[in-house]
Design a protein around this motif. Structure first.
Motif, mmCIF file in Angstrom:
data_model
loop_
_atom_site.group_PDB
_atom_site.id
_atom_site.type_symbol
_atom_site.label_atom_id
_atom_site.label_comp_id
_atom_site.label_asym_id
_atom_site.label_seq_id
_atom_site.Cartn_x
_atom_site.Cartn_y
_atom_site.Cartn_z
ATOM 1 N N GLU A 1 112.360 -36.329 74.612
ATOM 2 C CA GLU A 1 113.622 -37.033 74.836
ATOM 3 C C GLU A 1 114.627 -36.766 73.719
ATOM 4 O O GLU A 1 114.268 -36.449 72.595
ATOM 5 C CB GLU A 1 113.400 -38.538 74.993
ATOM 6 N N ALA A 2 115.913 -36.905 74.093
ATOM 7 C CA ALA A 2 117.004 -36.668 73.147
ATOM 8 C C ALA A 2 118.182 -37.561 73.512
ATOM 9 O O ALA A 2 118.324 -37.988 74.661
ATOM 10 C CB ALA A 2 117.425 -35.208 73.172
ATOM 11 N N SER A 3 119.021 -37.837 72.517
ATOM 12 C CA SER A 3 120.247 -38.594 72.754
ATOM 13 C C SER A 3 121.380 -37.916 71.998
ATOM 14 O O SER A 3 121.146 -37.112 71.099
ATOM 15 C CB SER A 3 120.089 -40.053 72.322
ATOM 16 N N VAL A 4 122.596 -38.244 72.392
ATOM 17 C CA VAL A 4 123.766 -37.754 71.663
ATOM 18 C C VAL A 4 124.287 -38.919 70.833
ATOM 19 O O VAL A 4 124.384 -40.053 71.310
ATOM 20 C CB VAL A 4 124.844 -37.162 72.603
ATOM 21 N N VAL A 5 124.547 -38.651 69.573
ATOM 22 C CA VAL A 5 125.037 -39.683 68.659
ATOM 23 C C VAL A 5 126.275 -39.151 67.955
ATOM 24 O O VAL A 5 126.401 -37.951 67.732
ATOM 25 C CB VAL A 5 123.957 -40.112 67.638
ATOM 26 N N GLY A 6 127.190 -40.049 67.635
ATOM 27 C CA GLY A 6 128.400 -39.579 66.978
ATOM 28 C C GLY A 6 129.353 -40.708 66.659
ATOM 29 O O GLY A 6 129.017 -41.892 66.737
ATOM 30 N N ASP A 7 130.556 -40.307 66.310
ATOM 31 C CA ASP A 7 131.601 -41.261 65.962
ATOM 32 C C ASP A 7 131.859 -42.265 67.086
ATOM 33 O O ASP A 7 132.207 -43.415 66.830
ATOM 34 C CB ASP A 7 132.906 -40.532 65.638
ATOM 35 N N PHE A 8 131.687 -41.844 68.323
ATOM 36 C CA PHE A 8 132.000 -42.672 69.480
ATOM 37 C C PHE A 8 130.972 -43.765 69.744
ATOM 38 O O PHE A 8 131.217 -44.668 70.536
ATOM 39 C CB PHE A 8 132.165 -41.806 70.738
ATOM 40 N N GLN B 1 139.527 -36.300 67.688
ATOM 41 C CA GLN B 1 138.526 -35.356 67.187
ATOM 42 C C GLN B 1 137.350 -36.189 66.715
ATOM 43 O O GLN B 1 137.502 -37.060 65.867
ATOM 44 C CB GLN B 1 139.054 -34.513 66.033
ATOM 45 N N LEU B 2 136.200 -35.938 67.293
ATOM 46 C CA LEU B 2 135.015 -36.750 67.029
ATOM 47 C C LEU B 2 133.856 -35.872 66.596
ATOM 48 O O LEU B 2 133.636 -34.798 67.147
ATOM 49 C CB LEU B 2 134.623 -37.525 68.289
ATOM 50 N N GLY B 3 133.098 -36.355 65.626
ATOM 51 C CA GLY B 3 131.880 -35.680 65.214
ATOM 52 C C GLY B 3 130.709 -36.182 66.037
ATOM 53 O O GLY B 3 130.673 -37.348 66.436
ATOM 54 N N PHE B 4 129.738 -35.294 66.283
ATOM 55 C CA PHE B 4 128.541 -35.691 67.020
ATOM 56 C C PHE B 4 127.408 -34.718 66.730
ATOM 57 O O PHE B 4 127.623 -33.616 66.234
ATOM 58 C CB PHE B 4 128.808 -35.765 68.527
ATOM 59 N N ARG B 5 126.203 -35.152 67.049
ATOM 60 C CA ARG B 5 125.002 -34.317 66.979
ATOM 61 C C ARG B 5 124.026 -34.825 68.025
ATOM 62 O O ARG B 5 124.189 -35.921 68.567
ATOM 63 C CB ARG B 5 124.334 -34.390 65.604
ATOM 64 N N TYR B 6 123.009 -34.031 68.288
ATOM 65 C CA TYR B 6 121.912 -34.465 69.145
ATOM 66 C C TYR B 6 120.757 -34.900 68.265
ATOM 67 O O TYR B 6 120.526 -34.328 67.197
ATOM 68 C CB TYR B 6 121.448 -33.331 70.044
ATOM 69 N N LEU B 7 120.032 -35.915 68.721
ATOM 70 C CA LEU B 7 118.856 -36.397 68.021
ATOM 71 C C LEU B 7 117.694 -36.427 69.000
ATOM 72 O O LEU B 7 117.761 -37.099 70.039
ATOM 73 C CB LEU B 7 119.099 -37.800 67.453
ATOM 74 N N ALA B 8 116.652 -35.692 68.671
ATOM 75 C CA ALA B 8 115.467 -35.634 69.527
ATOM 76 C C ALA B 8 114.309 -36.375 68.859
ATOM 77 O O ALA B 8 114.354 -36.711 67.667
ATOM 78 C CB ALA B 8 115.081 -34.182 69.793
ATOM 79 N N HIS B 9 113.288 -36.597 69.637
ATOM 80 C CA HIS B 9 112.074 -37.263 69.170
ATOM 81 C C HIS B 9 111.570 -36.626 67.873
ATOM 82 O O HIS B 9 111.617 -35.417 67.718
ATOM 83 C CB HIS B 9 111.001 -37.164 70.263
#
Length: 91
Positions: free
Chosen positions: A25-32, A61-69
């Motif tokens: 599993e993974a999620s997207v995390v960021g400024d939003f 303009q927003l920063g983000f990354r993916y976070l996985a298990h």
């Protein structure tokens, strides 16, 4: 991959991961979402990819990354840019 649908007051952004990457599993995390793990999990689609759609304000303009298990952080290759730490998205 990112898909965008721009409306007058907001932009819908769909974050898409290819089939099998990462394996768990993974999620997207960021400024939003205040960088909250699990706030926007990517869910499986019939073609094997995983995706989540987030509604965001226009002209940001927003920063983000993916976070996985397993605390595995990774970037979006097709982002609008990178700031050395995060992927960047322009709405």
């Amino acid at each position: 991959m990112l898909e965008r649908t721009r409306h007058k007051k907001h932009t819908k952004v769909t974050f898409i991961l290819p089939a099998g990457h990462p394996a768990r599993e993974a999620s997207v995390v960021g400024d939003f979402n205040d960088w909250q793990p699990g706030a926007h999990p990517l869910t499986p689609r019939p073609d094997g990819t995983r995706a989540v759609t987030v509604t965001l304000p226009v002209d940001q303009q927003l920063g983000f990354r993916y976070l996985a298990h397993g605390d595995y952080w990774f970037d979006e290759d097709d982002a609008d840019g990178h700031d050395g730490h995060n992927s960047l998205l322009h709405t």
